[in-house]
Design an enzyme around this catalytic site. Sequence first.
Site, PDB file in Angstrom:
ATOM      1  N   SER A 192       7.673  -3.560  12.032  1.00  0.00           N
ATOM      2  CA  SER A 192       7.614  -4.920  11.479  1.00  0.00           C
ATOM      3  C   SER A 192       8.170  -4.946  10.047  1.00  0.00           C
ATOM      4  CB  SER A 192       6.193  -5.475  11.532  1.00  0.00           C
ATOM      5  OG  SER A 192       5.347  -4.799  10.628  1.00  0.00           O
ATOM      6  N   ASN A 193       7.995  -3.865   9.306  1.00  0.00           N
ATOM      7  CA  ASN A 193       8.574  -3.834   7.951  1.00  0.00           C
ATOM      8  C   ASN A 193      10.096  -3.718   8.001  1.00  0.00           C
ATOM      9  OD1 ASN A 193       6.539  -3.827   5.631  1.00  0.00           O
ATOM     10  ND2 ASN A 193       5.562  -2.523   7.168  1.00  0.00           N
ATOM     11  N   HIS A 214       2.634   1.376   1.541  1.00  0.00           N
ATOM     12  CA  HIS A 214       1.373   1.926   2.049  1.00  0.00           C
ATOM     13  C   HIS A 214       0.307   0.828   2.012  1.00  0.00           C
ATOM     14  CE1 HIS A 214      -1.518   5.049   3.025  1.00  0.00           C
ATOM     15  NE2 HIS A 214      -2.339   4.454   2.184  1.00  0.00           N
ATOM     16  N   GLU A 270       6.772  14.467  -3.524  1.00  0.00           N
ATOM     17  CA  GLU A 270       6.470  15.434  -2.463  1.00  0.00           C
ATOM     18  C   GLU A 270       5.027  15.351  -1.970  1.00  0.00           C
ATOM     19  OE1 GLU A 270       7.860  19.050  -4.270  1.00  0.00           O
ATOM     20  OE2 GLU A 270       9.733  17.999  -4.705  1.00  0.00           O
ATOM     21  N   VAL A 316       1.311  13.316  -0.685  1.00  0.00           N
ATOM     22  CA  VAL A 316       0.917  12.352   0.348  1.00  0.00           C
ATOM     23  C   VAL A 316       0.618  11.018  -0.331  1.00  0.00           C
ATOM     24  CG1 VAL A 316      -0.785  11.796   2.126  1.00  0.00           C
ATOM     25  CG2 VAL A 316      -0.055  14.164   1.806  1.00  0.00           C
ATOM     26  N   MET A 365       6.055   8.306   9.263  1.00  0.00           N
ATOM     27  CA  MET A 365       4.783   9.022   9.206  1.00  0.00           C
ATOM     28  C   MET A 365       4.913  10.518   8.915  1.00  0.00           C
ATOM     29  SD  MET A 365       2.899   6.466   9.404  1.00  0.00           S
ATOM     30  CE  MET A 365       1.210   7.017   9.639  1.00  0.00           C
ATOM     31  N   LEU A 412       8.495  13.884   3.291  1.00  0.00           N
ATOM     32  CA  LEU A 412       9.891  14.273   3.067  1.00  0.00           C
ATOM     33  C   LEU A 412       9.915  15.531   2.209  1.00  0.00           C
ATOM     34  CD1 LEU A 412      11.304  10.701   2.484  1.00  0.00           C
ATOM     35  CD2 LEU A 412      11.791  12.187   4.444  1.00  0.00           C
ATOM     36  N   ASN A 441       8.374   3.850  -0.512  1.00  0.00           N
ATOM     37  CA  ASN A 441       7.461   3.786   0.628  1.00  0.00           C
ATOM     38  C   ASN A 441       6.518   2.601   0.459  1.00  0.00           C
ATOM     39  OD1 ASN A 441       6.025   4.809   2.983  1.00  0.00           O
ATOM     40  ND2 ASN A 441       4.413   5.496   1.588  1.00  0.00           N
TER      41      ASN A 441
END
Length: 182
Positions: free
Chosen positions: A11-12, A99, A132, A134, A82, A85, A97
Site C-alpha cells: 500500500s505504501n 515504520h 545498519e 533495526v 522486511m 540492509l 524507511n
Amino acid sequence: MIGVLVSGRGSNLQALIDQGLPIEAVASNAAGAGALLRAGLAGIPTAVFPLEDYSTREERDLAMADWLGEHAVELVVCAGYMHLLTPGFLQRFTAINVHPSLLPAFPGTTPIEDALEAGVAETGVTVHFVDEGVDSGPVIFQESVAIEPGDTPESLRERVHEVEHRLLPEAARLYLAGALRS
Ligand code: GRF
C-alpha cells in the site's frame, strides 16, 4: 530516481505511485509480495532477490544494488521491506524507511500489536534514514496517531497507514528536491 524495496502488500508503494514519484525499479526478497503486482500494473520493472538464491546476505544485497544501479536509482525507499540492509548496500545508496510507531518506541516486526499491548495512549509513524540497525537511523518525520478505546490491530493499522501514505511520499519528494540530506 527512486528504487522501492517491498516485502508485503504494497500500500505504501501504491501511495508513491499515485503521487507521481519517479519510480524506476521495484525489488523484493519475496516472489509472492502483492506489491510486485502493483508495480507490474504501473509498468515499473520488478525483480526478486530471495535470500535462498545467494550464499550470503551481502551477496544478495550487492546483486540487488547492481540491479537498482542499472535502473539509475539514486534513492532507495523501503516500503514494507522486511529485511535489514547490509553495509555494502548502504554505502551505495541512501535509503529511507517507514515504520508504524514513534521510534525508538516499538521497533521490530509487530509494532502495532506491541503498542496496543503496552496500553499507550498514542503511537504513530516514523520516516527515517536507514542505517545498519533495526529501525534506527536519523528521523525525517514523525507524526502521532491516537489509540482509541476498542481499537484492534486492524483498526489502528488502517489509521496508521493513512499517515504513512502521506509522510513517505513527502519525504521521498523532499529528498529528490535536494531539501533533505542524510
Ligand atoms: C507498513 O506499515 C510499514 O510501515 C511497515 O510494513 C507495512 C507495509 O505495508 N514497515 P504495505 O506493504 O506498504 O501495505
